[in-house]
Design an enzyme around this catalytic site. Structure first.
Site, PDB file in Angstrom:
ATOM      1  N   HIS A 164      68.191  10.547  59.617  1.00 13.95           N
ATOM      2  CA  HIS A 164      68.791  11.777  59.071  1.00 13.95           C
ATOM      3  C   HIS A 164      68.091  12.195  57.775  1.00 13.95           C
ATOM      4  CE1 HIS A 164      72.675  14.315  59.356  1.00 13.95           C
ATOM      5  NE2 HIS A 164      71.751  14.979  58.682  1.00 13.95           N
ATOM      6  N   ILE A 165      66.822  12.513  57.910  1.00 16.17           N
ATOM      7  CA  ILE A 165      66.028  12.891  56.735  1.00 16.17           C
ATOM      8  C   ILE A 165      65.527  14.330  56.817  1.00 16.17           C
ATOM      9  CG2 ILE A 165      65.312  10.567  56.068  1.00 16.17           C
ATOM     10  CD1 ILE A 165      62.700  10.994  57.642  1.00 16.17           C
ATOM     11  N   ARG A 210      71.115  30.290  60.414  1.00 14.08           N
ATOM     12  CA  ARG A 210      70.085  30.269  59.378  1.00 14.08           C
ATOM     13  C   ARG A 210      68.958  29.303  59.728  1.00 14.08           C
ATOM     14  NH1 ARG A 210      74.365  29.181  55.881  1.00 14.08           N
ATOM     15  NH2 ARG A 210      75.435  31.094  55.326  1.00 14.08           N
ATOM     16  N   VAL A 228      75.465  20.507  54.888  1.00 15.56           N
ATOM     17  CA  VAL A 228      75.852  21.816  55.422  1.00 15.56           C
ATOM     18  C   VAL A 228      76.877  21.648  56.544  1.00 15.56           C
ATOM     19  CG1 VAL A 228      73.907  21.946  57.042  1.00 15.56           C
ATOM     20  CG2 VAL A 228      74.965  24.052  56.197  1.00 15.56           C
TER      21      VAL A 228
END
Lengths: 321, 321
Positions: B288-289, B162, B75
């Site tokens: 970064h999970i 969001r 994203v």
């Protein structure tokens, strides 16, 4: 009057006791050896203990006739022989409610640490310079995220009702929640539905055990129960180690009958460091720290002290079991 | 047409690409070396990449005139030189929304893992046979439980809105939540209040960074910011490593200026295994999970593939940046 205290407690709580009683303190952060407890309790009037201290007939026999009250810094009382206490007229104090919020919060943390593999993630990051942002997630499979449903196992007990209710409030926004209770006294609402135990085992993605430990829950999570669960299920235990058959759990985890387990409670506590469960990547074991925030542990201790004082001064205890 | 894919992706997604294009795949779970990417991208029509691949002027120069689209399985697009792409008429695809729920859930897990010291707890349990149910919590201090308030840092960006919004829904039942946004377009409600950045730093117990990485957030969590936080504060970063000055964070954590940090994102990624942050007990680093559930990573990849196909076939991309 004289009292035994079985662990280092916050100084504020110790000061209150020292002002009123002669205190025989086991001045340590470690568990008091059983022989030491049996020796110290002789001819004492009161006992302030923890869930790691087994208060059975032998301990009560050693105490003798003077013992009037056992006050435990815990909401569970399964380490105390209640019928022996009743026969001897010994009052039992415990610490409900003050730990409810902290424990429910911890349960959510343990669930997510296990299901999202946060503990394994920290190990992977420390060990390898190439572990980052898996796409295939083959080494790092996380089957369920927020679409999962939740089981909260409750039995007919006012204490587990409290933790279970708060837990449901905390987790309700994550997923569909289901709720198991032996009777239907608890009202259904938007997130809470009743189901049989077998149905919940079969349908749930996450299973959180927060029931009391008693005859009806002894070893209830066994081979048969794990077999009924989904292969992708995450099992979390914040109740007592005794509700789980640990050999069956090890077998289920090592053969991928279920995907993972988060255990804040074990049999025994602490779990020996060479226990097979520690060898499994898909098992997260914490040392019974569900209520271990400074604020909550202090409140629990102050309540236990107040229970002991009231019992020995023949006033109503704020939380008598 | 020919496309480059910079990592192993789920086979379902790869099959879709193979049917339409000649695919030059970096068949690995590890990050593609920069020289390899620069070589592979020559004269290609499209690129499917990850946030770990820096798509800068040099890479775009190497691609040459044929490159029409860069589709990232993320994203965030801060790894892509957007202005260079715009000048060259290269379309950018990204993967908003599909990862929102998984990332918000992970943020709650990382917050509780750090604040309730779950990772440290697992280490303590494995290492010592006497670690159980600390009363004093001296070695194991947990200052805040559910009474804490929460900061969610948001900036003027539809994407972080969001994640932030879902995060607030998830965490609302735990605590008072506060919400920072540059403008006041987001409506206030029961849990969401506006406050200035300095006020939030001063008043918050938990601080979760989930903003975009851009000029206005570059290094915004620096020495000055950590100094303004409470000594008991827990800082969590699920945004991008660049919003944090890591030297300042190391200093703040090692001198107990703040109590702990949970980082799913770092600079660089992966963080070298000899990085000083790995030496701190009060710093939890995951690789970064945040979106790393099988379901979510597959949905992200399928969306990125669809973006690439649409761009190369001159149809509207489902998610063009």
């Amino acid at each position: 009057m004289e009292v035994v205290v079985t662990r280092n407690i916050p100084s504020a709580a110790l000061n209150v006791l020292n002002k009123r009683f002669k205190v025989d303190l086991w001045q340590s952060d470690d568990i008091i050896p059983r022989e030491t407890l049996i020796s110290k309790i002789k001819a004492k009037d009161g006992l302030l203990c923890l869930l790691t201290d087994k208060i059975d007939k032998e301990v009560l026999d050693s105490a003798g006739d003077r013992l009037q009250a056992v006050s435990t810094i815990s909401v569970g009382v399964d380490h105390i022989n209640r019928s022996e206490c009743t026969m001897r007229g010994i009052k039992i104090g415990y610490t409900p409610e003050v730990l409810t919020a902290a424990t429910a919060e911890f349960a959510v943390g343990l669930l997510l640490s296990t299901s999202r593999r946060i503990v394994e993630g920290t190990h992977a990051a420390k060990r390898s310079n190439s572990v980052c942002f898996f796409i295939l997630c083959q080494k790092y499979k996380v089957t369920n995220d927020v679409t999962a449903c939740v089981l909260v196992l409750l039995v007919d007990d006012k204490t587990t009702d409290r933790v279970g209710t708060i837990l449901i409030l905390r987790i309700a926004n994550f997923s569909h929640s289901y709720f198991f209770k032996k009777d239907k006294a608890f009202e259904e609402n938007l997130w809470v539905h009743f189901a049989s135990f077998p149905d919940l085992l079969r349908e749930s993605d996450f299973i959180i055990s927060c029931c009391s430990f008693n005859q009806s829950t002894d070893g209830v999570f066994d081979k048969e129960a794990f077999k009924q669960m989904k292969n992708s299920a995450i099992f979390v235990n914040i109740a007592r180690g005794g509700v789980v058959n640990q050999d069956d759990l090890y077998d289920a985890l090592s053969r991928n009958v279920i995907r993972g387990a988060g255990l804040d409670v074990t049999t025994p506590e602490p779990l020996p460091t060479d226990h097979p469960l520690f060898t499994l990547d898909n098992c997260v074991v914490t040392p019974h720290i569900g209520s271990a925030s400074e604020k909550t542990r202090t409140e629990m201790t102050m309540l236990a002290v107040e229970n002991l004082i009231c019992a020995l001064e023949n006033r109503a205890m704020p939380a008598q079991y």
